[in-house]
Design a protein around this motif. Sequence first.
Motif, PDB file in Angstrom:
ATOM      1  N   LYS A   6       0.799  -1.406  -0.099  1.00  0.00           N
ATOM      2  CA  LYS A   6       0.123   0.035  -0.045  1.00  0.00           C
ATOM      3  C   LYS A   6       0.455   1.058   0.053  1.00  0.00           C
ATOM      4  O   LYS A   6       0.606   2.360  -0.191  1.00  0.00           O
ATOM      5  CB  LYS A   6      -0.961   0.261   1.102  1.00  0.00           C
ATOM      6  N   THR A   7       2.005   1.461  -0.359  1.00  0.00           N
ATOM      7  CA  THR A   7       2.314   2.641  -0.017  1.00  0.00           C
ATOM      8  C   THR A   7       2.864   2.963  -2.175  1.00  0.00           C
ATOM      9  O   THR A   7       2.654   2.199  -3.139  1.00  0.00           O
ATOM     10  CB  THR A   7       4.651   1.849  -0.338  1.00  0.00           C
ATOM     11  N   ALA A   8       2.048   3.851  -1.653  1.00  0.00           N
ATOM     12  CA  ALA A   8       1.909   4.801  -3.009  1.00  0.00           C
ATOM     13  C   ALA A   8       3.222   5.632  -3.094  1.00  0.00           C
ATOM     14  O   ALA A   8       4.119   6.120  -2.654  1.00  0.00           O
ATOM     15  CB  ALA A   8       0.957   5.796  -3.164  1.00  0.00           C
ATOM     16  N   LEU A   9       3.560   5.398  -4.995  1.00  0.00           N
ATOM     17  CA  LEU A   9       4.839   5.302  -5.479  1.00  0.00           C
ATOM     18  C   LEU A   9       4.764   6.285  -6.407  1.00  0.00           C
ATOM     19  O   LEU A   9       3.570   6.366  -7.315  1.00  0.00           O
ATOM     20  CB  LEU A   9       5.543   4.553  -5.663  1.00  0.00           C
ATOM     21  N   ILE A  10       4.949   7.164  -6.895  1.00  0.00           N
ATOM     22  CA  ILE A  10       4.894   8.505  -7.576  1.00  0.00           C
ATOM     23  C   ILE A  10       5.733   8.163  -9.482  1.00  0.00           C
ATOM     24  O   ILE A  10       6.934   7.689  -9.060  1.00  0.00           O
ATOM     25  CB  ILE A  10       4.558   9.877  -7.745  1.00  0.00           C
TER      26      ILE A  10
END
Length: 214
Positions: free
Chosen positions: A203-207
């Motif tokens: 659930k870590t959001a990466l851009i």
Amino acid sequence: MEKYSKQKEYFQTAYNTGTDNWTQIDFKTKLLEYITYFPSESTVLDIGCGRGLLSFLLAEIGYKVIGLDYIQKVVDINNEEVKAKNLAGKLAFVAGDVFDMPLTDESINIVLDAALFHHIQTEDWEAYKNQVNRVLDRGGLYLSVALSKETHRYLDFEPKNSDTADFEKYGATYHFFKEGEIREIFGPSYELVKEEVFFAADKTALIFTLLKKK
């Protein structure tokens, strides 16, 4: 830079003890989508390469790769693995600082930054950008994979619901980027190719931000 000494010590300890939990964040599938934008026979510079997982992946696909990290021990271990995998001539790891990269001007076709930029303090973004710009050839690509402000929780910080995008823990600094922010940092001499937020399994959001140097 001296002010990053505590952060460097944190990374050294993590690699020595196997507690580099960021290495386990799985974004390989999404990265492979972006690699399709990389021209064949390109030379790729993987800055902040750490254990070199992505460097090895790219070399095995067929790219010529240089992995750069400021932790000498992990660089040495990676180079031993290069020999074991018979990748000499295709892949090499070098020790160096991102603020003073040991590379000639415009010698790189693609710069990959997977989880380094978000550890750079905001007042040093210009110095970081200038070094990337110096080594990257005209028409070259810059791909950043960084922590996103859309992350609900990272360690004991809640980026999405916080008024700030900056966080510090164990001597390491973190910046959680918004969409468009990296494009703005690099300025008009770069054009945006593609950008999106990706949620890893944890659930870590990466851009993902892919830019092209004009």
